[in-house]
Design a protein around this motif. Structure first.
Motif, PDB file in Angstrom:
ATOM      1  N   LEU A  10       0.760  -1.376  -0.047  1.00 24.43           N
ATOM      2  CA  LEU A  10      -0.279  -0.083   0.490  1.00 24.43           C
ATOM      3  C   LEU A  10       1.312   1.461  -0.057  1.00 24.43           C
ATOM      4  CD1 LEU A  10      -2.502   1.300   0.312  1.00 24.43           C
ATOM      5  CD2 LEU A  10      -2.813   1.324   3.373  1.00 24.43           C
ATOM      6  N   VAL A  11       0.435   1.975  -1.053  1.00 26.15           N
ATOM      7  CA  VAL A  11       1.894   3.037  -0.627  1.00 26.15           C
ATOM      8  C   VAL A  11       0.930   4.695  -0.727  1.00 26.15           C
ATOM      9  CG1 VAL A  11       2.721   4.942  -2.507  1.00 26.15           C
ATOM     10  CG2 VAL A  11       2.424   2.529  -2.964  1.00 26.15           C
ATOM     11  N   LYS A  12       1.231   4.893   0.149  1.00 30.14           N
ATOM     12  CA  LYS A  12       0.410   6.666   0.823  1.00 30.14           C
ATOM     13  C   LYS A  12       1.516   7.244   0.346  1.00 30.14           C
ATOM     14  CE  LYS A  12      -1.430   3.741   4.473  1.00 30.14           C
ATOM     15  NZ  LYS A  12      -2.584   3.935   5.737  1.00 30.14           N
ATOM     16  N   ARG A  13       0.916   8.749   1.218  1.00 31.19           N
ATOM     17  CA  ARG A  13       2.488  10.008   0.955  1.00 31.19           C
ATOM     18  C   ARG A  13       3.465  10.058   1.558  1.00 31.19           C
ATOM     19  NH1 ARG A  13      -2.890  12.239   1.692  1.00 31.19           N
ATOM     20  NH2 ARG A  13      -4.083  12.955  -1.101  1.00 31.19           N
ATOM     21  N   SER A  14       4.069  10.235   1.403  1.00 32.95           N
ATOM     22  CA  SER A  14       5.687  10.315   2.121  1.00 32.95           C
ATOM     23  C   SER A  14       5.421  10.884   2.922  1.00 32.95           C
ATOM     24  CB  SER A  14       6.399  10.694   0.903  1.00 32.95           C
ATOM     25  OG  SER A  14       7.675  10.319   1.525  1.00 32.95           O
ATOM     26  N   ASP A  97      17.394   5.006  -3.273  1.00 34.31           N
ATOM     27  CA  ASP A  97      17.619   3.771  -2.402  1.00 34.31           C
ATOM     28  C   ASP A  97      18.525   3.685  -1.564  1.00 34.31           C
ATOM     29  OD1 ASP A  97      17.415   1.658  -0.551  1.00 34.31           O
ATOM     30  OD2 ASP A  97      17.507  -0.157  -2.200  1.00 34.31           O
ATOM     31  N   PHE A  98      17.392   3.942   0.114  1.00 29.64           N
ATOM     32  CA  PHE A  98      17.773   4.845   1.268  1.00 29.64           C
ATOM     33  C   PHE A  98      18.188   3.655   1.893  1.00 29.64           C
ATOM     34  CE2 PHE A  98      17.405   8.535  -1.054  1.00 29.64           C
ATOM     35  CZ  PHE A  98      18.756   9.544  -1.181  1.00 29.64           C
ATOM     36  N   GLN A  99      17.199   2.278   2.097  1.00 31.88           N
ATOM     37  CA  GLN A  99      16.863   1.466   3.388  1.00 31.88           C
ATOM     38  C   GLN A  99      15.924   1.609   3.307  1.00 31.88           C
ATOM     39  OE1 GLN A  99      18.933  -1.446   3.463  1.00 31.88           O
ATOM     40  NE2 GLN A  99      20.143   0.077   1.844  1.00 31.88           N
ATOM     41  N   ARG A 100      14.947   2.556   4.062  1.00 29.98           N
ATOM     42  CA  ARG A 100      13.952   2.512   4.450  1.00 29.98           C
ATOM     43  C   ARG A 100      13.236   3.467   4.160  1.00 29.98           C
ATOM     44  NH1 ARG A 100      12.141   1.784   9.404  1.00 29.98           N
ATOM     45  NH2 ARG A 100      13.809   1.195  11.085  1.00 29.98           N
ATOM     46  N   LEU A 101      14.077   3.965   2.889  1.00 28.61           N
ATOM     47  CA  LEU A 101      12.985   5.272   1.655  1.00 28.61           C
ATOM     48  C   LEU A 101      13.326   4.453   0.587  1.00 28.61           C
ATOM     49  CD1 LEU A 101      11.364   8.202   1.945  1.00 28.61           C
ATOM     50  CD2 LEU A 101      12.830   9.170   1.959  1.00 28.61           C
ATOM     51  N   VAL A 102      12.473   4.710  -0.445  1.00 30.56           N
ATOM     52  CA  VAL A 102      13.102   4.290  -2.302  1.00 30.56           C
ATOM     53  C   VAL A 102      12.294   4.992  -3.337  1.00 30.56           C
ATOM     54  CG1 VAL A 102      12.511   2.387  -3.635  1.00 30.56           C
ATOM     55  CG2 VAL A 102      13.455   1.806  -1.417  1.00 30.56           C
ATOM     56  N   GLU A 119       8.524   3.780   1.009  1.00 33.15           N
ATOM     57  CA  GLU A 119       8.823   3.877   2.857  1.00 33.15           C
ATOM     58  C   GLU A 119       8.217   3.308   3.954  1.00 33.15           C
ATOM     59  OE1 GLU A 119       8.484   7.946   4.889  1.00 33.15           O
ATOM     60  OE2 GLU A 119       6.902   8.602   3.435  1.00 33.15           O
ATOM     61  N   THR A 120       9.482   2.560   4.764  1.00 32.69           N
ATOM     62  CA  THR A 120       8.666   1.592   5.503  1.00 32.69           C
ATOM     63  C   THR A 120       7.591   2.451   6.764  1.00 32.69           C
ATOM     64  OG1 THR A 120       9.046   0.254   7.162  1.00 32.69           O
ATOM     65  CG2 THR A 120      10.790   1.630   6.521  1.00 32.69           C
ATOM     66  N   MET A 121       6.753   1.534   7.157  1.00 35.47           N
ATOM     67  CA  MET A 121       6.165   2.416   8.225  1.00 35.47           C
ATOM     68  C   MET A 121       6.328   1.504   9.624  1.00 35.47           C
ATOM     69  SD  MET A 121       3.492   4.201   6.433  1.00 35.47           S
ATOM     70  CE  MET A 121       2.989   5.312   4.723  1.00 35.47           C
ATOM     71  N   HIS A 122       5.778   1.674  10.668  1.00 36.76           N
ATOM     72  CA  HIS A 122       5.983   1.230  11.643  1.00 36.76           C
ATOM     73  C   HIS A 122       4.606   0.239  11.668  1.00 36.76           C
ATOM     74  CE1 HIS A 122       5.647   0.185  15.876  1.00 36.76           C
ATOM     75  NE2 HIS A 122       4.838  -0.281  15.847  1.00 36.76           N
ATOM     76  N   GLY A 123       4.771  -1.900  11.229  1.00 34.79           N
ATOM     77  CA  GLY A 123       3.602  -2.608  12.046  1.00 34.79           C
ATOM     78  C   GLY A 123       3.622  -2.914  10.189  1.00 34.79           C
ATOM     79  N   ASN A 124       3.963  -1.983   8.998  1.00 33.75           N
ATOM     80  CA  ASN A 124       4.674  -2.754   7.824  1.00 33.75           C
ATOM     81  C   ASN A 124       5.384  -3.877   7.531  1.00 33.75           C
ATOM     82  OD1 ASN A 124       4.559  -3.350   4.848  1.00 33.75           O
ATOM     83  ND2 ASN A 124       4.168  -1.235   4.182  1.00 33.75           N
ATOM     84  N   THR A 125       4.961  -5.386   7.898  1.00 29.09           N
ATOM     85  CA  THR A 125       5.611  -6.298   7.421  1.00 29.09           C
ATOM     86  C   THR A 125       6.173  -6.942   5.937  1.00 29.09           C
ATOM     87  OG1 THR A 125       3.411  -7.744   6.967  1.00 29.09           O
ATOM     88  CG2 THR A 125       4.534  -7.632   9.370  1.00 29.09           C
ATOM     89  N   TRP A 127       7.604  -4.836   3.922  1.00 27.47           N
ATOM     90  CA  TRP A 127       8.703  -3.694   3.281  1.00 27.47           C
ATOM     91  C   TRP A 127       9.621  -4.704   2.720  1.00 27.47           C
ATOM     92  CZ3 TRP A 127       9.821   0.905   1.342  1.00 27.47           C
ATOM     93  CH2 TRP A 127      10.524   0.825   0.980  1.00 27.47           C
ATOM     94  N   LYS A 128      10.477  -5.148   3.914  1.00 30.36           N
ATOM     95  CA  LYS A 128      10.988  -6.733   2.754  1.00 30.36           C
ATOM     96  C   LYS A 128      11.100  -7.155   1.913  1.00 30.36           C
ATOM     97  CE  LYS A 128      13.868  -6.948   7.785  1.00 30.36           C
ATOM     98  NZ  LYS A 128      14.710  -7.699   8.523  1.00 30.36           N
ATOM     99  N   SER A 129      10.091  -7.380   1.657  1.00 34.31           N
ATOM    100  CA  SER A 129       9.401  -8.171   0.583  1.00 34.31           C
ATOM    101  C   SER A 129       9.436  -7.514  -0.449  1.00 34.31           C
ATOM    102  CB  SER A 129       8.478  -8.996   0.524  1.00 34.31           C
ATOM    103  OG  SER A 129       8.061  -9.858   2.202  1.00 34.31           O
ATOM    104  N   LEU A 130       8.806  -6.221  -0.549  1.00 29.74           N
ATOM    105  CA  LEU A 130       9.148  -5.515  -1.867  1.00 29.74           C
ATOM    106  C   LEU A 130      10.480  -4.794  -2.135  1.00 29.74           C
ATOM    107  CD1 LEU A 130       7.534  -3.172  -3.349  1.00 29.74           C
ATOM    108  CD2 LEU A 130       8.088  -1.789  -1.289  1.00 29.74           C
ATOM    109  N   ARG A 131      11.350  -4.793  -1.047  1.00 29.03           N
ATOM    110  CA  ARG A 131      12.791  -4.136  -1.214  1.00 29.03           C
ATOM    111  C   ARG A 131      12.819  -5.376  -2.354  1.00 29.03           C
ATOM    112  NH1 ARG A 131      16.605  -2.631   1.596  1.00 29.03           N
ATOM    113  NH2 ARG A 131      17.369  -1.596   0.063  1.00 29.03           N
TER     114      ARG A 131
END
Length: 157
Positions: A10-14, A97-102, A119-125, A127-131
């Motif tokens: 899910l992509v939200k505003r940064s 690619d900044f690890q927590r922000l792409v 960007e990674t958000m708290h509780g988003n499991t 993120w690693k799969s997306l990267r």
């Protein structure tokens, strides 16, 4: 190399983007305040600078408000973006690619290119799969380019 498994993100505003806008606006206001405090009179220049800061900050904020939101999906072979009217496959390109922000660009046939700050958000499991999926798809693109650009041997005259 194995392909990354399917993932929906899910992509939200940064949040990073809006924080940057606020920080730059505050820095500009602080610089204007320091400049104005050194002036004997408040003149037209200071009001013009204040107007420029206000207008550019509003434009930046409106740009952030209009940034695309939706679902980015990797099915193991192709990317799909929910904001495109058709559900055709898309080309995704990793820009930063900044690890927590792409930052990526995504483009479908006949559609304009969209830039997404992921960007990674708290509780988003996911993120690693997306990267992993982003990196895996970039490797697939490079492999395809290498196959398509093999040197031709023989006499070309």
């Amino acid at each position: 190399m194995h392909r990354a498994p399917a993932v929906n993100f899910l992509v939200k505003r940064s949040r990073w983007h809006v924080k940057l806008i606020v920080c730059i606006t505050l820095l500009a206001v602080a610089a204007l305040s320091a400049f104005a405090s050194r002036q004997a009179l408040l003149d037209v220049q200071i009001f013009l600078l204040a107007a420029v800061i206000l207008i550019t900050s509003c434009i930046a904020f409106l740009g952030w408000k209009q940034s695309p939101e939706g679902t980015l999906r990797w099915n193991g072979q192709h990317w799909f973006w929910s904001n495109f009217a058709t559900s055709s496959e898309c080309r995704l390109q990793l820009l930063m690619d900044f690890q927590r922000l792409v930052l990526v660009s995504i483009e479908a046939e006949g559609r304009t290119r969209a830039y997404l700050w992921l960007e990674t958000m708290h509780g988003n499991t996911h993120w690693k799969s997306l990267r992993r999926a982003i990196v895996s798809s970039q490797v697939l693109i490079e492999d395809t380019r290498k196959v398509n650009t093999l040197p031709v041997e023989g006499d070309l005259s």
